[in-house]
Design an enzyme around this catalytic site. Structure first.
Site, short mmCIF file in Angstrom:
data_model
loop_
_atom_site.label_atom_id
_atom_site.label_comp_id
_atom_site.label_asym_id
_atom_site.label_seq_id
_atom_site.Cartn_x
_atom_site.Cartn_y
_atom_site.Cartn_z
N GLU A 387 0.81 -1.22 0.00
CA GLU A 387 0.00 0.00 0.00
C GLU A 387 0.85 1.27 0.00
O GLU A 387 0.72 2.15 0.83
CB GLU A 387 -0.97 -0.03 1.18
CG GLU A 387 -2.00 -1.12 1.01
CD GLU A 387 -2.94 -1.30 2.17
OE1 GLU A 387 -4.13 -1.63 1.94
OE2 GLU A 387 -2.51 -1.14 3.33
N GLU A 463 -4.42 -10.38 0.52
CA GLU A 463 -5.25 -10.22 1.73
C GLU A 463 -6.68 -10.58 1.35
O GLU A 463 -7.19 -10.14 0.32
CB GLU A 463 -5.21 -8.79 2.27
CG GLU A 463 -3.84 -8.35 2.75
CD GLU A 463 -3.82 -6.89 3.23
OE1 GLU A 463 -4.90 -6.36 3.58
OE2 GLU A 463 -2.72 -6.30 3.25
#
Length: 889
Positions: A387, A463
């Site tokens: 991220e 994820e």
């Protein structure tokens, strides 16, 4: 002049990064108690340790947001500096050579001095750094001082979803490097699955001639005949010894080959499917300073629950953790210590990932990870970070890594067009989206060439299945999609550990330490509680991910071997029935194969075990569960008479068995789960399900005209008492219900001690989209044991497809039979008390036992960071009838 801690630069004075090696050369641990001062306060500090957990300052939690203004490289003027001091003495037997000072983890910026002379400065909190200190050591007592700043320019690239904690949190050591020693070793140990041979290449850095051997193994050039390959299923390791006349180093190597073949990820020629979890370094008492025994427990629990892979979110782990993964068998995606997530809140303006000023810092971090762990057989993929948007610095890191290590693919979810990576990665895809990707049918990219390339790559979910609170639901649905599409190489549940900090009899989360900016309980999102107690979600994951899957099809049993390299020769298959039991003679099933056999007529349950540990179960579904509670008609209400709230009275017994009745009411609400809070809770509250008002058997919320009508009646049936309930919706409804049934409050002096026995799904809690770990049978717990102590109290403890239950006290008990299967929860506190509590120590048992009998409940989903409850797991009904018989014993 720019302050050093705000100067964007790699470490100053550091040695080139190198591999972690076991060595005959000397090493002196500097772990232990150091003298410490911060802001005028003086005392002692454990190393490893973090000062906010040792009486200096307070922890703070944010997920995305920086806890300071976004103004890189500047950080707040209020920037605590922790000063660590201790004496060191170079051992007398370290003759000649050099001495290095090694730090394995310091957050976030530090400088080190010996006897007042600067050794060096460093950032990269979760990365090893070494400094040469030979000339600074006198051989007597030398003073080592380490000054650690809480905030630095590096904080902008360490915005991982976790607690902000500071200090020397991993080990510190002095290392002797003898003249003619071995400074670095690089090993490539490939496996040729067609011949069974290993291919070994060893590169060593030394000023003296170097030799190497694997004791007991004959080397033929770079070929090693007939090796036992390494995999998570069979983590075969060989001890490699590399020698000069001055030093011997040893490495545990594993022969394995990771390849991408078309759209498939393979290991040693077989499909590689990640059944994994994300894992932060965390301990509830010591933060990121994780004791070795805690890491060992983590790995043991993972293996017990059929987890085969770990993504080290979002930085390299303590090096000992990788040793454990090598030894016990876990595939690792190792992630670089880079995350700039907070820049997403300002449209990624100024993001370091695309700023040339940060190029050296980015590459330094990638090099330090790859060089430290390049020889770990468990590491099967490098990840550029997490991220951090996209930009030239991440692309440069990918190019350097691909040039340095051709044996491992490169991962980064933020490279959406797969410009620089070798696998397509997604977070939290919905079920339809995942299925489309599996079919190579995802939305097209604008560039046809890039679209073709990405569409042809394997895909992983880095994820998914957000394990926040009660959940995640829907894991079996994800697994079915993965199984159906070879392109899908599995994924990693978010995440392994609840990050609650132990304090004042409970686990604390964001906001509990007075933070002005925080993200609350979003840090409580693990498959295990902070003390590593497995959650029901972990049991569900284990059942879904089992390597040996059993399925009963009519009178046959289907055995599916999901291992890639292991047969079922060590698996014991046993069956049981109402009166009989036995062992099944099942032929050995090859890897990735299945076998069908006929079951004994009496068999109701089949269990697969290895050395007594259960792999999986399969059960013939009891005929009684064929219809749900709201599909069966109840008998006419008679006997004692129908309740008549309009007449001001309700004819009901004063007690049920040993329990006086305190109240009976419609039950449509549940204390919202963490997943509910991100999806259905708003809808439910808007419909007033949490604030129904009762008048004459009609339950409606203020300001609305939609609600329920409930009529119920008690009747005598011999020595037993019968309750018949009819519930009908009033008005316009287009939403699933949390639950629908009745709640009885029964008086008893110690509700948690009441013995709860039931026949239905168990022994764990179950919901429509989370019940794979349970089986039909008789189960028994105390009411207290039947609660799941989620760090944030919420709906828990439901048991499904129950046909009968017993509540027992030393004075007697109560037997309850349902006309048809129902949902049940028994609690020593009310739903309102459960909802009000924000920590487990706020729940106090009173003198009421709450008995929830429901026709149905809605499932869990994972909407806190994933898909909501699927329609198939929602409870929707316009009218239900339920009947129960209560009998004292």
């Amino acid at each position: 002049m720019t302050a050093p801690h705000e100067t964007i630069a790699p470490p100053t004075g550091a040695e080139p990064p190198r591999a972690r090696l076991r060595t005959t050369a000397g090493a002196l641990s500097l772990d232990g108690v150091w003298q410490f001062s911060l802001d005028g306060a003086r005392g002692e500090m454990p190393v490893p340790g973090q000062w906010q957990l040792n009486g200096y300052g307070a922890p703070a939690y944010t997920n995305v947001r920086y806890p300071f203004p976004i103004d890189p490289p500047h950080v707040p003027a209020d920037n605590p500096v922790g000063e660590y001091r201790r004496t060191v003495r170079r051992p007398a037997d370290w003759d000649g050579g050099r001495v290095l000072l090694r730090f394995d983890g310091v957050d976030s910026w530090f400088e080190a001095e010996i006897n007042g002379t600067l050794v060096g400065r460093s950032t990269g909190s979760r990365l090893t750094v070494e400094f040469e200190v030979t000339a600074l050591l006198t051989g007597a007592e030398d003073e080592l001082v380490v000054r650690v700043r809480q905030w630095s320019f590096a904080s902008y690239v360490e915005d991982q979803d976790q607690w902000w904690l500071s200090g020397i949190f991993r080990s510190v050591a002095l290392l002797h490097r003898p003249d003619g020693g071995i400074d670095d070793v690089r090993v490539v140990a490939d496996y040729d699955h067609l011949t069974g041979d290993g291919i070994l290449r060893v590169e060593a850095s030394s000023s003296l001639p170097v030799s190497w051997e694997i004791p007991g193994v004959e080397l033929d050039g770079d070929r090693v005949a007939g090796v036992r390959p390494w995999s998570a299923e069979q983590p075969n390791l060989y001890r490699l010894l590399v020698r000069t006349d001055a030093e011997t180093v040893s490495l545990d190597i594993g022969f394995r080959t990771v390849r991408i073949e078309g759209d498939r990820l393979t290991l040693n020629g077989a499909p590689l499917t990640f059944r994994g979890v994300n894992r932060h370094d965390f301990d509830p008492a010591t933060g990121r300073a994780v004791p070795r025994e805690r890491m060992e427990h983590d790995v043991a629990l993972m293996k017990q629950h059929h987890i085969n892979a770990v993504r080290t979110s979002h930085y390299p782990p303590d090096p000992y953790f990788l040793e454990l993964c090598d030894r016990h068998g876990l595939y690792v995606i190792e992630e670089c210590d880079i995350e700039t997530h907070g820049f997403s809140l300002v449209g990624w303006r100024g993001n370091p990932s695309d700023d040339p000023a940060w190029a050296g810092v980015y590459l330094d971090r990638m090099r330090r990870m790859v060089e430290r762990d390049k020889n770990a057989p468990s590491v099967v993929m490098w990840s550029l970070g997490n991220e951090a948007g996209w930009g030239r610095n991440l692309a440069a890191n990918a190019r350097w890594t691909a040039g340095r290590d051709t044996t491992r693919p490169i991962h980064y979810e933020g490279d959406a067009e797969c410009e620089s990576v070798d696998v397509y990665s997604r977070m939290y895809p919905g079920y339809d989206e995942l299925e489309a990707i599996g079919r190579h049918d995802e939305p097209a990219l604008a560039d046809p060439g890039r679209d073709r390339r990405r569409r042809g790559l394997p895909m992983i979910m880095c994820e998914y299945g957000h394990a926040m609170g009660n959940g995640p639901g829907g894991l079996a649905d994800y697994e079915a999609i993965i199984d159906a599409h070879p392109r899908l190489a599995g994924g990693f549940i978010w995440e392994w550990i609840d990050h609650g900090i132990a304090s004042e009899g409970a686990y604390r989360y964001g906001g509990d330490f007075g933070e002005a900016v925080h993200d609350g309980s979003f840090v409580i999102d693990g498959m295990v509680f902070p003390d590593r107690t497995p959650s029901p979600g972990l049991a569900e994951l284990a059942a879904v991910k089992t390597p040996v899957r059993l399925r009963i099809d009519g009178d046959d049993l289907v055995v599916e071997n999901r291992w890639s390299f292991t047969t079922t020769k060590d698996v014991v298959f046993s069956w049981s029935g109402e009166a009989d039991a036995g062992v099944l003679e099942v032929p050995v099933v090859a890897p990735l194969a299945s076998h069908r056999l006929h079951l004994p007529k009496a068999a109701l349950m089949v269990t697969a075990t290895v050395e007594g540990a259960v792999l999986s179960r399969a059960q013939k579904r009891p005929a009684a569960t064929a219809q749900s509670a709201h599909e069966r008609a109840a008998p006419e209400l008679s006997g004692w008479g129908r309740s008549d709230p309009a007449a001001g009275h309700s004819i009901q017994p004063e007690r049920l068995g040993p329990f006086p009745i305190a109240s009976i009411a419609l039950d449509t609400w549940r204390a919202p789960t963490e997943n509910d809070r991100f999806s259905l809770e708003k809808t439910w509250r808007a419909a007033g399900l949490d604030r129904l008002l009762e008048r004459a058997g009609r339950y409606l919320p203020a300001g609305l005209d939609s609600g329920f009508e409930m009529t119920y009646g008690w009747s005598a049936v011999g020595d037993a008492v019968r309750l018949d309930v009819e519930i009908e919706r009033l008005g316009e409804w287009r939403l699933p219900l949390p639950r629908l049934g009745v709640a009885l409050a029964l008086r008893t002096p110690a509700p948690g001690d009441v013995r709860f026995e039931w026949f239905g799904l168990g022994p764990g809690e179950s919901y429509p989209d989370s019940r794979s770990a349970n089986w039909h049978g008789r189960h028994s717990l105390t009411v207290r044991e039947a609660q799941t102590p989620y760090v944030v109290p919420q709906e828990n403890g439901n048991r499904s497809e129950v046909s009968s239950l017993r509540l027992a006290t030393p004075e007697g008990g109560l037997r309850i039979e349902g006309d048809s299967p129902f949902e049940v929860a028994v609690r020593p506190w009310s739903t309102a008390e459960l909802e009000r509590a924000r920590h487990t120590n706020e729940l106090v048992e009173g003198s009421l036992l709450w008995l929830h009998l429901a026709a149905g409940v809605t499932g869990l989903g994972s909407a806190s960071c994933g898909p909501a409850v699927r329609p198939s797991a929602e409870f929707r009904a316009s009218r239900v009838r339920m009947g129960f018989t209560f009998e004292a014993f």
